[in-house]
Design a protein around this motif. Structure first.
Motif, PDB file in Angstrom:
ATOM      1  N   SER A   2       0.921  -1.153   0.048  1.00 52.26           N
ATOM      2  CA  SER A   2       0.062  -0.180   0.076  1.00 52.26           C
ATOM      3  C   SER A   2       0.893   1.100   0.037  1.00 52.26           C
ATOM      4  CB  SER A   2      -0.810  -0.209   1.274  1.00 52.26           C
ATOM      5  OG  SER A   2      -1.433   1.087   1.320  1.00 52.26           O
ATOM      6  N   GLU A  20      -9.282   2.175   2.895  1.00 48.77           N
ATOM      7  CA  GLU A  20      -8.515   1.049   2.409  1.00 48.77           C
ATOM      8  C   GLU A  20      -9.084  -0.328   2.614  1.00 48.77           C
ATOM      9  OE1 GLU A  20      -6.039  -1.149  -0.058  1.00 48.77           O
ATOM     10  OE2 GLU A  20      -6.816   0.855  -0.131  1.00 48.77           O
ATOM     11  N   ARG A  23     -12.492  -0.602   1.354  1.00 47.70           N
ATOM     12  CA  ARG A  23     -12.647  -0.472  -0.305  1.00 47.70           C
ATOM     13  C   ARG A  23     -12.409  -2.254  -0.570  1.00 47.70           C
ATOM     14  NH1 ARG A  23      -9.246  -1.910  -3.834  1.00 47.70           N
ATOM     15  NH2 ARG A  23      -7.228  -1.918  -2.457  1.00 47.70           N
ATOM     16  N   ARG A  24     -11.744  -2.762   0.192  1.00 47.93           N
ATOM     17  CA  ARG A  24     -11.197  -4.247   0.127  1.00 47.93           C
ATOM     18  C   ARG A  24     -12.466  -5.084   0.415  1.00 47.93           C
ATOM     19  NH1 ARG A  24      -5.716  -6.006  -0.034  1.00 47.93           N
ATOM     20  NH2 ARG A  24      -4.278  -4.376   0.206  1.00 47.93           N
ATOM     21  N   TRP A  26     -13.917  -5.038   3.783  1.00 50.70           N
ATOM     22  CA  TRP A  26     -13.599  -5.580   4.998  1.00 50.70           C
ATOM     23  C   TRP A  26     -14.567  -4.498   5.866  1.00 50.70           C
ATOM     24  CZ3 TRP A  26      -7.704  -5.948   4.976  1.00 50.70           C
ATOM     25  CH2 TRP A  26      -7.436  -7.198   3.953  1.00 50.70           C
ATOM     26  N   SER A  88     -16.660  -9.640   7.456  1.00 52.48           N
ATOM     27  CA  SER A  88     -15.715  -9.403   6.254  1.00 52.48           C
ATOM     28  C   SER A  88     -15.322 -10.697   5.586  1.00 52.48           C
ATOM     29  CB  SER A  88     -14.393  -8.816   6.769  1.00 52.48           C
ATOM     30  OG  SER A  88     -14.629  -7.521   7.525  1.00 52.48           O
ATOM     31  N   TYR A 128      -2.331 -12.014   2.096  1.00 55.24           N
ATOM     32  CA  TYR A 128      -2.327 -10.870   2.736  1.00 55.24           C
ATOM     33  C   TYR A 128      -1.780 -11.171   4.116  1.00 55.24           C
ATOM     34  CZ  TYR A 128      -3.569  -6.136   4.176  1.00 55.24           C
ATOM     35  OH  TYR A 128      -3.567  -4.747   4.718  1.00 55.24           O
ATOM     36  N   ASP A 186       0.840  -7.442   0.280  1.00 57.77           N
ATOM     37  CA  ASP A 186      -0.556  -6.915  -0.257  1.00 57.77           C
ATOM     38  C   ASP A 186      -1.153  -7.480  -1.078  1.00 57.77           C
ATOM     39  OD1 ASP A 186      -1.880  -4.483   0.523  1.00 57.77           O
ATOM     40  OD2 ASP A 186      -1.249  -3.443  -1.435  1.00 57.77           O
ATOM     41  N   PRO A 188      -4.060  -9.965  -2.502  1.00 59.63           N
ATOM     42  CA  PRO A 188      -5.589 -10.376  -1.907  1.00 59.63           C
ATOM     43  C   PRO A 188      -5.333 -11.503  -1.161  1.00 59.63           C
ATOM     44  CG  PRO A 188      -5.613  -9.704  -4.225  1.00 59.63           C
ATOM     45  CD  PRO A 188      -4.168  -9.853  -4.223  1.00 59.63           C
TER      46      PRO A 188
END
Length: 307
Positions: A2, A20, A23-24, A26, A88, A128, A186, A188
């Motif tokens: 990131s 952020e 956005r994923r 979560w 999540s 991740y 970082d 996925p």
């Protein structure tokens, strides 16, 4: 990695990390500034107003991906960032480091997890990863479709916890007095490996009679000790069986060294007791038995009777 500066502990910097995570996909909860505890009140202090008018809402229930709600929250305080793992769709493996008082050479969470992977015939998964404030690691996985794994503590091995439904993790970008949480990888999150899912969610077995047929040439105390330890192993719950088996082998090894029990009888009885309620391979249990007996016999010279 990131591009958000990990050391930015301003409200805007922490908000960037919260957005952020959202956005994923979560679900984010604010944590107290420079702390790991959720912001807001606990159940016992709930005023029953505001968001809790219809009943207390837990941090997991308050977690959100809503951009506007996150902006409104971080406008008020430089909150640390938490991720509610269940909503999540995540299962996070928490690999702890050793405490200062623990003996040197004791395996930490990372070493124990690598050993678990090797035993399963796998390598440590690429996924991740976050470095925690004390030097441990969080490995993020997505839960398989239909799975609903909850939190565990040391079920896989010592120094390894997991966070799923009912839990949360401190997310990257947060900082505590012990240090920052930083992204190490970082990419996925990978799907939780099948072998790891099975280890965390063993199939339910019907209740069984814990008695194990046992014949021995020994008598008196030695025979009673053998029957007792065999019964303990047969009744041991998941997560405690290995330790119970090792303790039994060490206890009975003293009676082998003193000549009160025959090693072959002990090995056969413990092996049968472990296999009747097995979650590991028979070879694994037999290795535990061998190590426990060898350890005990080596510390109890032959011919010395022990109680």
């Amino acid at each position: 990695m990131s591009r958000i500066p990990a050391a930015d502990t301003s409200r805007l910097g922490l908000l960037a990390w919260a957005l952020e995570a959202a956005r994923r996909g979560w679900h984010v909860i604010p944590l107290r500034p420079r702390d790991k505890r959720p912001a807001g009140h606990a159940d016992k202090y709930c005023p029953g107003t505001g968001h809790c008018t219809d009943g207390h809402r837990t941090p997991e229930q308050r977690a959100t991906t809503d951009h506007d709600l996150l902006v409104a929250a971080w406008t008020q305080q430089p909150y640390n960032v938490g991720v509610a793992t269940g909503p999540s769709g995540l299962l996070v493996v928490d690999l702890d480091t050793l405490k200062s008082q623990e003996p040197k050479g004791t395996p930490d969470g990372a070493a124990n997890f690598a050993a678990l992977c090797e035993r399963a015939g796998q390598t440590v998964p690429d996924t991740y990863r976050v470095r925690t404030a004390r030097g441990g690691e969080h490995l993020y996985f997505t839960q398989p479709p239909g799975a609903r794994l909850h939190n565990t503590a040391s079920r896989l091995a010592k120094k390894i916890d997991t966070r799923g439904w009912g839990g949360y993790v401190v997310a990257a970008g947060s900082t505590t007095p012990d240090g920052p949480y930083r992204v190490l990888d970082d990419r996925p999150p990978a799907v939780l490996p099948t072998w790891l899912h099975d280890a965390l969610n063993p199939p339910q077995r019907p209740a069984r009679d814990a008695s194990v047929p046992l014949t021995t040439r020994a008598g008196g105390y030695a025979a009673a000790a053998l029957r007792g330890e065999v019964a303990n192993v047969a009744r041991a719950a998941d997560g405690t069986r290995n330790a119970t088996l090792l303790r039994a082998a060490r206890a009975l090894g003293r009676l082998i060294a003193s000549g009160d029990l025959d090693r072959g009888e002990v090995e056969e009885a413990l092996s049968r007791a472990a296999s009747g309620n097995a979650t590991q391979s028979q070879r694994y249990y037999d290795d535990v038995i061998t190590r426990g007996l060898d350890w005990s016999i080596a510390r109890n010279p032959a011919g010395r009777r022990t109680a």
